[in-house]
Design a protein around this motif. Structure first.
Motif, short mmCIF file in Angstrom:
data_model
loop_
_atom_site.label_atom_id
_atom_site.label_comp_id
_atom_site.label_asym_id
_atom_site.label_seq_id
_atom_site.Cartn_x
_atom_site.Cartn_y
_atom_site.Cartn_z
N THR A 201 0.82 -1.21 0.00
CA THR A 201 0.00 0.00 0.00
C THR A 201 0.86 1.26 0.00
O THR A 201 1.84 1.35 0.73
CB THR A 201 -0.89 0.03 1.27
N ILE A 202 0.46 2.22 -0.83
CA ILE A 202 1.09 3.54 -0.81
C ILE A 202 0.01 4.56 -0.49
O ILE A 202 -0.99 4.69 -1.22
CB ILE A 202 1.80 3.85 -2.14
N HIS A 203 0.19 5.26 0.62
CA HIS A 203 -0.79 6.23 1.13
C HIS A 203 -1.01 7.36 0.13
O HIS A 203 -0.10 7.73 -0.63
CB HIS A 203 -0.26 6.79 2.46
N GLU A 204 -2.20 7.93 0.17
CA GLU A 204 -2.55 9.06 -0.70
C GLU A 204 -1.55 10.21 -0.60
O GLU A 204 -1.33 10.93 -1.56
CB GLU A 204 -3.95 9.59 -0.35
N ASN A 205 -0.94 10.38 0.58
CA ASN A 205 0.03 11.47 0.76
C ASN A 205 1.16 11.41 -0.25
O ASN A 205 1.78 12.43 -0.57
CB ASN A 205 0.65 11.41 2.17
N LYS A 207 0.94 10.06 -3.39
CA LYS A 207 0.50 10.07 -4.79
C LYS A 207 0.77 11.47 -5.34
O LYS A 207 0.56 12.47 -4.65
CB LYS A 207 -1.00 9.73 -4.90
N PHE A 256 5.11 4.38 3.99
CA PHE A 256 4.30 4.43 2.76
C PHE A 256 2.85 4.01 3.04
O PHE A 256 1.92 4.52 2.42
CB PHE A 256 4.89 3.53 1.67
N GLU A 257 2.67 3.12 3.99
CA GLU A 257 1.32 2.66 4.31
C GLU A 257 0.58 3.67 5.19
O GLU A 257 -0.58 3.98 4.94
CB GLU A 257 1.37 1.31 5.02
N ASN A 258 1.26 4.22 6.22
CA ASN A 258 0.53 5.08 7.16
C ASN A 258 0.55 6.56 6.76
O ASN A 258 -0.16 7.38 7.35
CB ASN A 258 1.03 4.89 8.60
N GLY A 259 1.40 6.92 5.79
CA GLY A 259 1.40 8.30 5.29
C GLY A 259 2.05 9.31 6.20
O GLY A 259 1.83 10.52 6.05
N ASN A 260 2.88 8.85 7.15
CA ASN A 260 3.50 9.76 8.13
C ASN A 260 4.63 10.57 7.46
O ASN A 260 5.73 10.07 7.24
CB ASN A 260 4.05 8.94 9.30
#
Length: 362
Positions: A201-205, A207, A256-260
């Motif tokens: 998963t790659i968080h929207e942050n 993209k 990448f998953e949590n978008g931190n």
């Protein structure tokens, strides 16, 4: 996962006399840096990169079957921006020698390789990654004509494998917006032999992430990549550095998953500075940054601290600065670059780029 032997073709079922292909392939910017390599372009540590979109090489490959009586050597002409480029030829010759076992048709054809970059020549942006990736895509297009049953995943993985033999980081310019290269136990399908699209998963942050490249120094590289990588062989801190790369890559999987974005900034900036620290502590030693590189880094830190805008920097093995930031803060960051950073760029030059998807057939 493919092995090197899987990329040696058994036989071809079709033939073709002549034709042409054209591909564009982008540059990429590593977040976790590959620095140090073993024989046959095998990385000493894994890396992960953002694929760029605008900074790319466009390569047209024309090919014509040679006369049977022709000598059994590689035969090619090389054009850069439409003009013969003799000083590039030894690098291409070496590349062909390395990949011939995997593309046994190479000596059957005369090739005209016509290549150009979308970014300014000598802009200090590594063109070997985009150039070798674009050439590998063209050769694979020819092999796909000779072997029409070729599966798509094989096509792309072999293209990445071949590109790596021309320039290590080129294997990360073939397919995907976030690409991992190097064996990393927590990344499924990862390999030292080729790059793979980041499988999680790659968080929207992340993209549409932006990369504005500040051209601090457009001169020839002070140290070639090959020399730089070789300096890691007897480096006093090499083993710890290689372990650190694995640790940072594991951290990025979660980020990448949590978008931190705060944690992303820490890893990315630390990686950039570590790369330069390794060069400063090698023997011989080199300082690849310029005074203006440091001015830009300090300005970014000050701006981020004052505004809480999640902008950060990364560096390649040179003086130029890649400014990374999410798309939703573009207006403010670009204004900051205009107001405070362009003064540190050679001729006030910079390039606006963003995450792309890899090579494209034209």
């Amino acid at each position: 996962m493919f092995t090197a032997t899987d990329f040696i073709p058994k036989k071809y079922t079709s033939t073709i006399e002549n034709g042409n292909f054209e591909w564009s392939a982008p540059s990429n910017i590593a977040l976790v840096k590959y620095w140090g390599k073993k024989d046959n372009q095998i990385p000493a540590n894994p890396s992960v990169s953002f694929t760029l979109n605008n900074c790319k090489t466009i390569t047209k490959l024309r090919f014509e079957k040679k006369d049977v009586s022709a000598n059994n050597n590689f035969s090619f002409d090389l054009l850069f921006e439409g003009k013969p480029k003799e000083d590039f030829k030894p690098k291409i010759q070496k590349f062909l020698e390395r990949i011939e076992i995997y593309l046994p048709f190479l000596k059957d054809y005369h090739f005209t390789i016509d290549t150009q970059n979308t970014f300014p020549h000598s802009s200090g942006i590594a063109s070997s990654a985009s150039g070798m990736a674009a050439l590998a895509m063209n050769f694979m297009s020819l092999e796909k004509v000779l072997n029409p049953e070729m599966a798509e995943d094989y096509f792309y993985q072999k293209a990445s494998f071949l590109a790596r033999l021309g320039s290590g980081s080129a294997c990360r310019s073939v397919k995907g917006s976030v690409v991992a290269w190097g064996d990393q136990k927590n990344i499924e399908g990862s390999s030292d032999l080729y790059g793979v699209e980041f499988p999680y998963t790659i968080h929207e942050n992340f993209k549409n992430y932006q990369d504005t490249i500040l051209l601090v120094d457009k001169g020839e590289k002070q140290v070639s990549s090959t020399v730089g990588h070789d300096l890691m062989h007897n480096h006093p801190y090499a083993e710890r550095r290689f372990a650190q790369a694995h640790e940072n890559l594991d951290q990025l999987i979660a980020i990448f998953e949590n978008g931190n974005l705060d944690e992303f900034i820490k890893v990315v900036e630390s990686e950039a500075l570590t790369l330069h620290a390794m060069m400063m502590t090698s023997m011989p030693y080199f300082i690849l940054m310029k005074p203006n590189t440091l001015q830009i880094i300090n300005a970014i830190w000050k701006f981020r601290n004052e505004t809480q805008i999640p902008v950060c920097f990364t560096l390649d093995a040179g003086a130029n600065v890649h400014v990374l930031y999410p798309k939703n803060v573009s207006d403010k960051v670009l204004q900051f670059i205009q107001d405070e950073l362009v003064v540190f760029c050679q001729n006030r030059q910079y390039i606006c780029d963003q995450i792309g998807d890899g090579a494209i057939a034209l």
